[in-house]
Design a protein around this motif. Structure first.
Motif, PDB file in Angstrom:
ATOM      1  N   UNK A 150       2.920  -7.384 -18.223  1.00 36.14           N
ATOM      2  CA  UNK A 150       3.195  -7.616 -19.637  1.00 36.14           C
ATOM      3  C   UNK A 150       3.737  -6.360 -20.312  1.00 36.14           C
ATOM      4  N   UNK A 151       3.339  -5.188 -19.785  1.00 32.96           N
ATOM      5  CA  UNK A 151       3.696  -3.931 -20.449  1.00 32.96           C
ATOM      6  C   UNK A 151       4.972  -3.297 -19.905  1.00 32.96           C
ATOM      7  N   UNK A 152       5.356  -3.599 -18.678  1.00 34.50           N
ATOM      8  CA  UNK A 152       6.507  -2.940 -18.071  1.00 34.50           C
ATOM      9  C   UNK A 152       7.500  -3.919 -17.493  1.00 34.50           C
ATOM     10  N   UNK A 153       8.619  -3.367 -17.009  1.00 34.22           N
ATOM     11  CA  UNK A 153       9.675  -4.231 -16.479  1.00 34.22           C
ATOM     12  C   UNK A 153       9.913  -4.029 -14.990  1.00 34.22           C
ATOM     13  N   UNK A 154       9.777  -2.804 -14.503  1.00 36.41           N
ATOM     14  CA  UNK A 154      10.105  -2.495 -13.111  1.00 36.41           C
ATOM     15  C   UNK A 154       8.845  -2.204 -12.301  1.00 36.41           C
ATOM     16  N   UNK A 155       8.780  -2.800 -11.111  1.00 35.37           N
ATOM     17  CA  UNK A 155       7.641  -2.583 -10.211  1.00 35.37           C
ATOM     18  C   UNK A 155       8.150  -2.238  -8.825  1.00 35.37           C
ATOM     19  N   UNK A 156       7.398  -1.403  -8.128  1.00 37.82           N
ATOM     20  CA  UNK A 156       7.655  -1.090  -6.726  1.00 37.82           C
ATOM     21  C   UNK A 156       6.415  -1.462  -5.935  1.00 37.82           C
ATOM     22  N   UNK A 157       6.591  -2.267  -4.901  1.00 39.52           N
ATOM     23  CA  UNK A 157       5.495  -2.660  -4.022  1.00 39.52           C
ATOM     24  C   UNK A 157       5.698  -1.976  -2.681  1.00 39.52           C
ATOM     25  N   UNK A 158       4.672  -1.264  -2.226  1.00 39.47           N
ATOM     26  CA  UNK A 158       4.731  -0.550  -0.953  1.00 39.47           C
ATOM     27  C   UNK A 158       4.024  -1.397   0.097  1.00 39.47           C
ATOM     28  N   UNK A 178      11.329  -6.407  -9.172  1.00 38.54           N
ATOM     29  CA  UNK A 178      10.461  -5.863  -8.129  1.00 38.54           C
ATOM     30  C   UNK A 178      11.272  -5.344  -6.946  1.00 38.54           C
ATOM     31  N   UNK A 179      10.978  -4.110  -6.551  1.00 36.92           N
ATOM     32  CA  UNK A 179      11.516  -3.532  -5.319  1.00 36.92           C
ATOM     33  C   UNK A 179      10.397  -3.472  -4.295  1.00 36.92           C
ATOM     34  N   UNK A 180      10.674  -3.957  -3.093  1.00 37.27           N
ATOM     35  CA  UNK A 180       9.669  -4.000  -2.022  1.00 37.27           C
ATOM     36  C   UNK A 180      10.075  -3.031  -0.924  1.00 37.27           C
ATOM     37  N   UNK A 181       9.161  -2.129  -0.538  1.00 39.87           N
ATOM     38  CA  UNK A 181       9.429  -1.127   0.486  1.00 39.87           C
ATOM     39  C   UNK A 181       8.698  -1.475   1.760  1.00 39.87           C
ATOM     40  N   UNK A 182       9.444  -1.541   2.863  1.00 41.72           N
ATOM     41  CA  UNK A 182       8.859  -1.779   4.185  1.00 41.72           C
ATOM     42  C   UNK A 182       9.362  -0.692   5.126  1.00 41.72           C
ATOM     43  N   UNK A 183       8.441   0.080   5.703  1.00 42.75           N
ATOM     44  CA  UNK A 183       8.867   1.187   6.543  1.00 42.75           C
ATOM     45  C   UNK A 183       9.390   0.744   7.901  1.00 42.75           C
ATOM     46  N   UNK A 184       9.028  -0.477   8.336  1.00 49.66           N
ATOM     47  CA  UNK A 184       9.536  -0.997   9.604  1.00 49.66           C
ATOM     48  C   UNK A 184      10.919  -1.624   9.407  1.00 49.66           C
ATOM     49  N   UNK A 185      11.522  -2.095  10.521  1.00 44.02           N
ATOM     50  CA  UNK A 185      12.880  -2.634  10.430  1.00 44.02           C
ATOM     51  C   UNK A 185      12.925  -4.059   9.910  1.00 44.02           C
ATOM     52  N   UNK A 186      11.753  -4.679   9.723  1.00 39.95           N
ATOM     53  CA  UNK A 186      11.734  -6.054   9.234  1.00 39.95           C
ATOM     54  C   UNK A 186      10.408  -6.348   8.541  1.00 39.95           C
ATOM     55  N   UNK A 187      10.432  -7.381   7.727  1.00 41.49           N
ATOM     56  CA  UNK A 187       9.215  -7.824   7.050  1.00 41.49           C
ATOM     57  C   UNK A 187       8.255  -8.452   8.058  1.00 41.49           C
ATOM     58  N   UNK A 188       6.982  -8.296   7.798  1.00 45.62           N
ATOM     59  CA  UNK A 188       5.930  -8.909   8.620  1.00 45.62           C
ATOM     60  C   UNK A 188       6.189  -8.678  10.109  1.00 45.62           C
TER      61      UNK A 188
END
Length: 441
Positions: A150-158, A178-188
């Motif tokens: 409610x208070x902000x606009x941009x989020x980063x999910x690690x 939302x920006x999502x960061x994944x250190x591996x080459x693919x999700x899950x």
């Protein structure tokens, strides 16, 4: 008219430390048995046990808070169970069998179960202590993230695992970029092969998530007020962040075991009866470690509950019901299938994510329907599967893999689904010549 408390068959006092899903499941299992000890449950949270799996739809605004509650505080009282909420156990005196909470309360026990769960893992990244950095583990976290949206606009999910994806999607549905960061080459990457992961990534990008794979987080930055404002990646990418969510996994909450000088490795070490090196103390669920294994899925934890409930109620194999006969032999590790529901996308997987040289790989893909299946067989026996989209046949595949069944007779129909494959197996079985009776003898 006053509710009559269920009778207990022993005078032993059992104290369960932890009112999460594992601790509550144990309570339910004990109530279903013909004899049980007197029970006290202590929970650090102020709310009675609730379904953490539903935190994601709660965050997304798809579910009301009350829908998560497993049992009300009144229910515990009606069952004759002492429920203590909002207190954390700080010490255990194993000699006198007494424990002390942070409120100064002292309790005696005959048997003690530690079901303290886990805490979110945190990467060693500068700036992680800044205001505006959150985890996503309990009701408090879900409420905090809803307020942040409610208070902000941009989020980063690690974190690009299940929890990270659900947190990202929940914040997106609340209107955040939302920006999502994944250190591996693919999700899950622990559940999906590259093809399924790319299908998932494409779908989520289409919904508006900004996904970064192979992403190395360098640090989090603060604004002039000391609030987190950005995430800086190793390649120089700078992502605006009014809030940051850390969702990279869990760590067993084993500190109480260490304080009590129990055997602790990564988790509190238990044997096949979920018993620690102190025979009066047991550990259960995400806080425990059995033969080097840790737990984050409900299926193995539910099996642990059945074993421990029998142990605590002095059940034996002679009077155990058929469905509990296995638990009379103690807890045994078994393969587990991962059944996932990520923002309306169905996934089902078990076994290796990558084929070995000896594997035969069968795959099917329907881009128009968004369906994908990949099976791994060795000598005609199924060892792994990844299903994306239509997952209806997943349990049947898993059943065949557990049974070690030779599926050569239905190989041609395996990718068509359970019904077609099973029909071929049945036909092959019916056509098999019967041995003469004297040979069968």
């Amino acid at each position: 008219m006053p509710q009559r408390h269920p009778e207990t068959s022993t005078t032993d006092r059992l104290v369960i430390v932890g009112n999460g899903m594992a601790g509550h499941r144990l309570v339910e299992a004990l109530l279903a048995r013909p004899e049980r000890p007197a029970i006290t449950v202590i929970g650090a949270e102020t709310a009675p046990a609730y379904n953490r799996i539903l935190l994601s739809p709660l965050l997304a605004g798809e579910m009301e808070r009350d829908a998560l509650t497993l049992r009300s505080a009144e229910w515990y009282a009606e069952q004759g169970i002492e429920l203590i909420l909002g207190e954390r156990v700080e010490s255990i005196d194993r000699t006198s069998r007494r424990l002390t909470t942070d409120a100064g309360r002292e309790l005696s026990y005959d048997r003690l179960v530690l079901a303290t769960g886990s805490t979110p893992a945190r990467p060693p990244v500068p700036g992680l202590e800044l205001p505006g950095v959150h985890v996503f583990r309990d009701l408090h976290d879900a409420d905090a993230l809803a307020r942040a949206a409610e208070a902000g606009r941009n989020a980063v999910v690690i974190g690009g695992g299940l929890l990270g994806l659900e947190a990202a999607e929940g914040l997106r549905k609340r209107g955040m970029q939302v920006s999502l960061l994944q250190r591996e080459d693919r999700l899950m990457n622990r559940q999906l092969d590259l093809t399924a992961a790319r299908l998932l990534e494409s779908e989520l990008r289409g919904r508006g998530l900004d996904i970064h794979t192979d992403a190395q987080l360098e640090r989090l930055e603060a604004n002039a007020e000391g609030q987190v404002c950005a995430a800086l990646l190793a390649d120089g990418t700078r992502l605006a962040a009014d809030c940051v969510v850390v969702a990279i996994g869990i760590v067993p909450q084993a500190e109480l075991g260490r304080v009590a000088e129990l055997e602790v490795n990564r988790g509190i070490v238990v044997d096949e009866w979920l018993t620690t090196n102190d025979p009066a103390i047991h550990a259960l669920g995400e806080c425990c470690e059995h033969r080097g294994n840790l737990y984050g899925l409900v299926e193995p934890i539910w099996r642990q509950v059945e074993v421990l409930a029998d142990k605590l109620c002095r059940a034996n194999a002679e009077r155990a019901s058929a469905e509990r006969a296995e638990s009379a032999q103690g807890y045994v590790e078994k393969p587990t299938a991962t059944k996932l529901k990520v923002s309306g996308i169905s996934l089902y997987a078990f076994g290796p994510t990558e084929p070995e040289p000896e594997h035969e790989v069968l795959s099917y893909r329907d881009p128009q329907q968004g369906d994908y299946r990949r099976l791994l067989l060795r000598d005609g026996r199924l060892e792994g599967a990844v299903l994306y989209g239509d997952t209806a046949s997943g349990p049947w595949y898993f059943e065949q893999a557990l049974a070690g069944r030779d599926l050569s007779d239905c190989r041609a129909a395996l990718l068509l689904g359970a019904a077609d494959a099973q029909a071929l197996l049945d036909d092959a079985s019916n056509e098999s010549p019967q041995r003469p009776a004297k040979e069968a003898a």
